[in-house]
Scaffold this motif. Structure first.
Motif, PDB file in Angstrom:
ATOM      1  N   GLN A 155       0.914  -1.300   0.071  1.00 38.91           N
ATOM      2  CA  GLN A 155       0.034  -0.009  -0.155  1.00 38.91           C
ATOM      3  C   GLN A 155       0.949   1.435  -0.125  1.00 38.91           C
ATOM      4  OE1 GLN A 155      -3.827   0.862   0.517  1.00 38.91           O
ATOM      5  NE2 GLN A 155      -3.516  -1.096  -0.806  1.00 38.91           N
ATOM      6  N   ASP A 156       0.398   2.196  -0.470  1.00 34.69           N
ATOM      7  CA  ASP A 156       1.027   3.619  -0.678  1.00 34.69           C
ATOM      8  C   ASP A 156       1.474   3.888  -2.018  1.00 34.69           C
ATOM      9  OD1 ASP A 156       1.706   6.248   0.101  1.00 34.69           O
ATOM     10  OD2 ASP A 156       3.173   5.608   1.728  1.00 34.69           O
ATOM     11  N   SER A 157       1.276   5.134  -2.571  1.00 33.14           N
ATOM     12  CA  SER A 157       1.738   5.454  -4.007  1.00 33.14           C
ATOM     13  C   SER A 157       2.020   6.771  -4.005  1.00 33.14           C
ATOM     14  CB  SER A 157       0.739   4.938  -4.968  1.00 33.14           C
ATOM     15  OG  SER A 157       0.751   5.357  -6.129  1.00 33.14           O
ATOM     16  N   MET A 158       2.991   7.243  -4.927  1.00 35.68           N
ATOM     17  CA  MET A 158       3.027   8.620  -5.063  1.00 35.68           C
ATOM     18  C   MET A 158       2.263   9.324  -6.382  1.00 35.68           C
ATOM     19  SD  MET A 158       7.401   8.950  -5.131  1.00 35.68           S
ATOM     20  CE  MET A 158       7.151  10.712  -5.405  1.00 35.68           C
ATOM     21  N   ALA A 173       3.018  -9.808  -2.105  1.00 39.57           N
ATOM     22  CA  ALA A 173       2.904  -8.389  -2.303  1.00 39.57           C
ATOM     23  C   ALA A 173       3.151  -7.668  -3.569  1.00 39.57           C
ATOM     24  CB  ALA A 173       3.554  -7.737  -1.319  1.00 39.57           C
ATOM     25  N   VAL A 174       4.020  -8.492  -4.635  1.00 43.38           N
ATOM     26  CA  VAL A 174       4.486  -8.114  -5.861  1.00 43.38           C
ATOM     27  C   VAL A 174       3.030  -8.034  -6.599  1.00 43.38           C
ATOM     28  CG1 VAL A 174       5.743  -8.904  -7.877  1.00 43.38           C
ATOM     29  CG2 VAL A 174       6.642  -9.158  -5.510  1.00 43.38           C
ATOM     30  N   ILE A 175       2.139  -8.750  -6.622  1.00 42.33           N
ATOM     31  CA  ILE A 175       1.009  -8.872  -7.409  1.00 42.33           C
ATOM     32  C   ILE A 175       0.094  -7.747  -7.387  1.00 42.33           C
ATOM     33  CG2 ILE A 175      -1.020 -10.246  -8.163  1.00 42.33           C
ATOM     34  CD1 ILE A 175       0.556 -12.687  -7.195  1.00 42.33           C
ATOM     35  N   PRO A 176      -0.502  -7.382  -6.439  1.00 47.43           N
ATOM     36  CA  PRO A 176      -1.322  -6.025  -6.498  1.00 47.43           C
ATOM     37  C   PRO A 176      -0.625  -4.862  -6.826  1.00 47.43           C
ATOM     38  CG  PRO A 176      -0.896  -6.858  -3.981  1.00 47.43           C
ATOM     39  CD  PRO A 176      -0.345  -7.845  -4.918  1.00 47.43           C
ATOM     40  N   LYS A 177       1.007  -4.821  -6.588  1.00 51.63           N
ATOM     41  CA  LYS A 177       1.475  -3.426  -6.909  1.00 51.63           C
ATOM     42  C   LYS A 177       1.603  -3.595  -8.634  1.00 51.63           C
ATOM     43  CE  LYS A 177       2.673  -0.820  -5.090  1.00 51.63           C
ATOM     44  NZ  LYS A 177       1.869   0.322  -4.619  1.00 51.63           N
ATOM     45  N   ALA A 178       1.953  -4.794  -9.169  1.00 48.93           N
ATOM     46  CA  ALA A 178       2.129  -5.093 -10.652  1.00 48.93           C
ATOM     47  C   ALA A 178       0.480  -4.536 -11.149  1.00 48.93           C
ATOM     48  CB  ALA A 178       2.398  -6.539 -10.959  1.00 48.93           C
ATOM     49  N   VAL A 179      -0.475  -4.740 -10.824  1.00 46.47           N
ATOM     50  CA  VAL A 179      -1.711  -4.760 -11.138  1.00 46.47           C
ATOM     51  C   VAL A 179      -2.197  -3.276 -11.107  1.00 46.47           C
ATOM     52  CG1 VAL A 179      -4.418  -5.102 -10.790  1.00 46.47           C
ATOM     53  CG2 VAL A 179      -2.686  -7.142 -10.879  1.00 46.47           C
ATOM     54  N   TYR A 192       3.340 -16.577 -12.172  1.00 46.29           N
ATOM     55  CA  TYR A 192       3.159 -16.783 -13.636  1.00 46.29           C
ATOM     56  C   TYR A 192       1.981 -16.247 -14.083  1.00 46.29           C
ATOM     57  CZ  TYR A 192       7.190 -19.941 -13.438  1.00 46.29           C
ATOM     58  OH  TYR A 192       8.618 -20.534 -13.328  1.00 46.29           O
ATOM     59  N   LEU A 193       1.119 -16.307 -13.433  1.00 49.89           N
ATOM     60  CA  LEU A 193      -0.129 -15.782 -14.216  1.00 49.89           C
ATOM     61  C   LEU A 193      -0.233 -14.185 -14.152  1.00 49.89           C
ATOM     62  CD1 LEU A 193      -2.974 -18.286 -12.695  1.00 49.89           C
ATOM     63  CD2 LEU A 193      -2.219 -17.967 -15.079  1.00 49.89           C
ATOM     64  N   SER A 194       0.454 -13.522 -13.240  1.00 47.48           N
ATOM     65  CA  SER A 194       0.577 -12.201 -12.983  1.00 47.48           C
ATOM     66  C   SER A 194       1.730 -11.570 -13.905  1.00 47.48           C
ATOM     67  CB  SER A 194       0.675 -11.840 -11.556  1.00 47.48           C
ATOM     68  OG  SER A 194       2.098 -12.182 -11.268  1.00 47.48           O
ATOM     69  N   THR A 195       2.348 -12.381 -14.738  1.00 44.12           N
ATOM     70  CA  THR A 195       3.467 -11.899 -15.668  1.00 44.12           C
ATOM     71  C   THR A 195       3.020 -10.751 -16.417  1.00 44.12           C
ATOM     72  OG1 THR A 195       4.367 -14.013 -15.403  1.00 44.12           O
ATOM     73  CG2 THR A 195       5.089 -12.824 -17.163  1.00 44.12           C
ATOM     74  N   PRO A 196       1.945 -10.898 -17.284  1.00 43.48           N
ATOM     75  CA  PRO A 196       1.613  -9.590 -18.056  1.00 43.48           C
ATOM     76  C   PRO A 196       1.685  -8.387 -17.389  1.00 43.48           C
ATOM     77  CG  PRO A 196       0.228 -11.676 -18.532  1.00 43.48           C
ATOM     78  CD  PRO A 196       1.023 -11.745 -17.336  1.00 43.48           C
ATOM     79  N   PHE A 197       1.032  -8.485 -16.094  1.00 43.46           N
ATOM     80  CA  PHE A 197       0.952  -7.091 -15.212  1.00 43.46           C
ATOM     81  C   PHE A 197       2.510  -6.853 -14.912  1.00 43.46           C
ATOM     82  CE2 PHE A 197      -3.044  -9.336 -14.573  1.00 43.46           C
ATOM     83  CZ  PHE A 197      -4.095  -8.178 -15.044  1.00 43.46           C
ATOM     84  N   LEU A 198       3.046  -7.869 -14.355  1.00 47.13           N
ATOM     85  CA  LEU A 198       4.548  -7.582 -13.808  1.00 47.13           C
ATOM     86  C   LEU A 198       5.346  -6.935 -14.920  1.00 47.13           C
ATOM     87  CD1 LEU A 198       6.674  -7.671 -11.562  1.00 47.13           C
ATOM     88  CD2 LEU A 198       6.978 -10.138 -12.195  1.00 47.13           C
ATOM     89  N   GLY A 199       5.397  -7.430 -16.014  1.00 48.60           N
ATOM     90  CA  GLY A 199       6.356  -7.037 -17.104  1.00 48.60           C
ATOM     91  C   GLY A 199       5.634  -5.522 -17.664  1.00 48.60           C
TER      92      GLY A 199
END
Length: 468
Positions: free
Chosen positions: A35-38, A151-157, A212-219
């Protein structure tokens, strides 16, 4: 109902309540890590819905909530024992020297006011004290490793949402995620994907496939974050895996590393290649890119400030002196520096540098020993991830504020996970009496001669059979 039945019912109810508090801790910790964002306007951010508390970062609110939940859980269990830590000494030193530096700054400025470092270096020891006493057993250890990766997944989305659904004037031209913690998370996601390509176990398979399923968002988010510091650190981690992975897995890693490079090139081509190339050009030609140029110009100024204040540093809250003119082509600060290694001697002198490198040394010793003593396939993932968390961190320290924003709280969770892994792997919370070189060579705990002599004098037999 008999007294025994009442007692059993009360015990069962208490166990359920403790279980509920445990799950609440995990949820709050997971939220605290991403959580948190600029950039405002993200529907994934709770601050968009409920607003922000002035003067307080979102993760600090979650840290205080975590402390409250831990107190409630401890009250139910009746256990108020505080946990000692292998990392406490350098963190206490950081707290003391920064408090002293802040006092010097208030005297010099002739006013009393909170400063930027209250959310940065000052926050690190307090955040660690909260986290290390909130998570204490092996179930917490397994949960924290999963929480860090998940925690990586929601930040990537969130990065994808910001790119497509926030206004053009929101500042996203500088990157869809801009906090140093956010870019660190994306780097952790990339490293985790590469490591899971070598994973042969079953218990972490669901996390593997979730990533792996979140790869499109992460990339997409990694490229559009424009965080060149972490693009470089992720590539450095991919290269260093040829040395950290077991020998039998290195040949496979050639295909994995090639796939990761292709992954980065693919998402560069389908997003905004010219913008990314413009940002990356600052690495080799900083004079042509304002942000890179301004950071390069910081270094001689900061080094001269350190040179003129070697013992105590420039006091906290006092802007460092500009010896060489800083162009106005990009945003810069005279309250910090985009080089974490220079920040500590800048603000706290020789002791500041000692405290930071002392802490790094303890983290590396813990990670290397835990990885060497691994027993299961899950230990392989956790051991390698710990090493590459540090690689990502230290490469990024050359170019980033890895002491600022939300990173103190994030690193508190990382250090707590390291310590719980130590207890699980070796039965010890501290490796201060363990010989690193001999342990790595023998594949079992080997204590220092000093520790063995002390144990002999005190007639402690638990470590006597292990010699150097």
């Amino acid at each position: 109902m008999t007294t025994l039945d009442k007692g059993l019912e009360w015990g069962a109810q208490q166990s359920r309540e403790i279980f509920t508090f445990r799950n609440l801790k995990y949820l709050v910790c997971w939220l605290m890590l991403w959580q948190d964002s600029m950039i405002g306007g993200s529907i994934l951010e709770l601050s968009t819905i409920f607003g922000e508390i002035p003067g307080t970062r979102t993760v600090e609110v979650f840290a205080m909530l975590l402390a409250l939940i831990a107190i409630c859980e401890r009250t139910l269990s009746g256990d108020f024992k505080l946990r000692r830590s292998y990392f406490s000494a350098p963190l206490i030193l950081i707290l003391v020297i920064f408090f002293f530096s802040w006092c010097r700054g208030q005297i010099m400025l002739q006013r009393f006011n909170p400063v930027l470092e209250a959310h940065d270096a000052f926050a690190w020891p307090f955040a660690f004290f909260i986290v290390i006493n909130a998570f204490r057993d092996d179930e917490d250890r397994r949960a924290l490793w999963r929480i860090i990766m998940l925690a990586v997944i929601p930040k990537a989305v969130e990065g994808v949402y910001i790119y497509f659904f926030t206004p053009p004037n929101s500042g996203k031209d500088w990157g869809v995620v801009q906090l140093w913690r956010d870019a660190y998370l994306l780097g952790i996601g990339s490293v985790s994907l590469m490591l899971f390509a070598h994973y042969r176990g079953t218990t972490l398979r669901w996390i593997k496939w979730a990533l792996y399923l979140s790869t499109p968002f992460l990339g997409f988010t990694f490229i559009m974050s424009m965080r060149r510091t972490f693009l470089v650190s992720a590539l450095a981690a991919a290269a260093l895996m040829f040395f950290t992975l077991p020998k039998e897995r290195r040949r496979r890693h050639l295909a994995v590393a090639s796939g990761f490079l292709g992954f980065m090139i693919f998402f560069t081509l389908i997003t905004d290649p010219m913008a990314l190339i413009g940002r990356l050009s600052g690495i080799v030609a900083p004079q042509n890119e304002g942000s890179a140029y301004i950071r390069l110009m910081e270094w001689p100024n900061v080094l001269l400030n350190i040179w003129h204040h070697p013992l105590l540093g420039v006091p906290v809250g006092v802007p460092w002196k500009t010896y060489y003119r800083m162009p106005v082509s990009a945003v810069y600060t005279t309250l910090g520096t985009h080089n974490t290694y220079l920040y500590w001697p800048l603000r706290a002198g020789i002791l500041g540098a000692v405290a930071f490198f002392w802490l790094l040394g303890k983290l590396w010793k813990t990670a290397l020993i835990n990885n060497r003593l691994r027993r299961t396939e899950d230990d392989f993932i956790f051991g390698q991830l710990a090493i590459h968390l540090l690689i990502l961190y230290q490469v990024s320290c050359f170019f980033g504020l890895m002491y600022a924003e939300d990173l103190p709280v994030f690193m508190a969770v990382v250090m707590t996970t390291f310590q719980l892994q130590s207890k699980y792997i070796s039965g010890r919370y501290s490796y201060s009496e363990v010989s690193l070189r001999e342990t790595l060579r023998a594949g079992k705990l080997v204590f220092t001669p000093r520790a063995i002599r002390r144990a002999s004098r005190q007639k402690v037999t638990s470590i006597l059979p292990v010699t150097v």
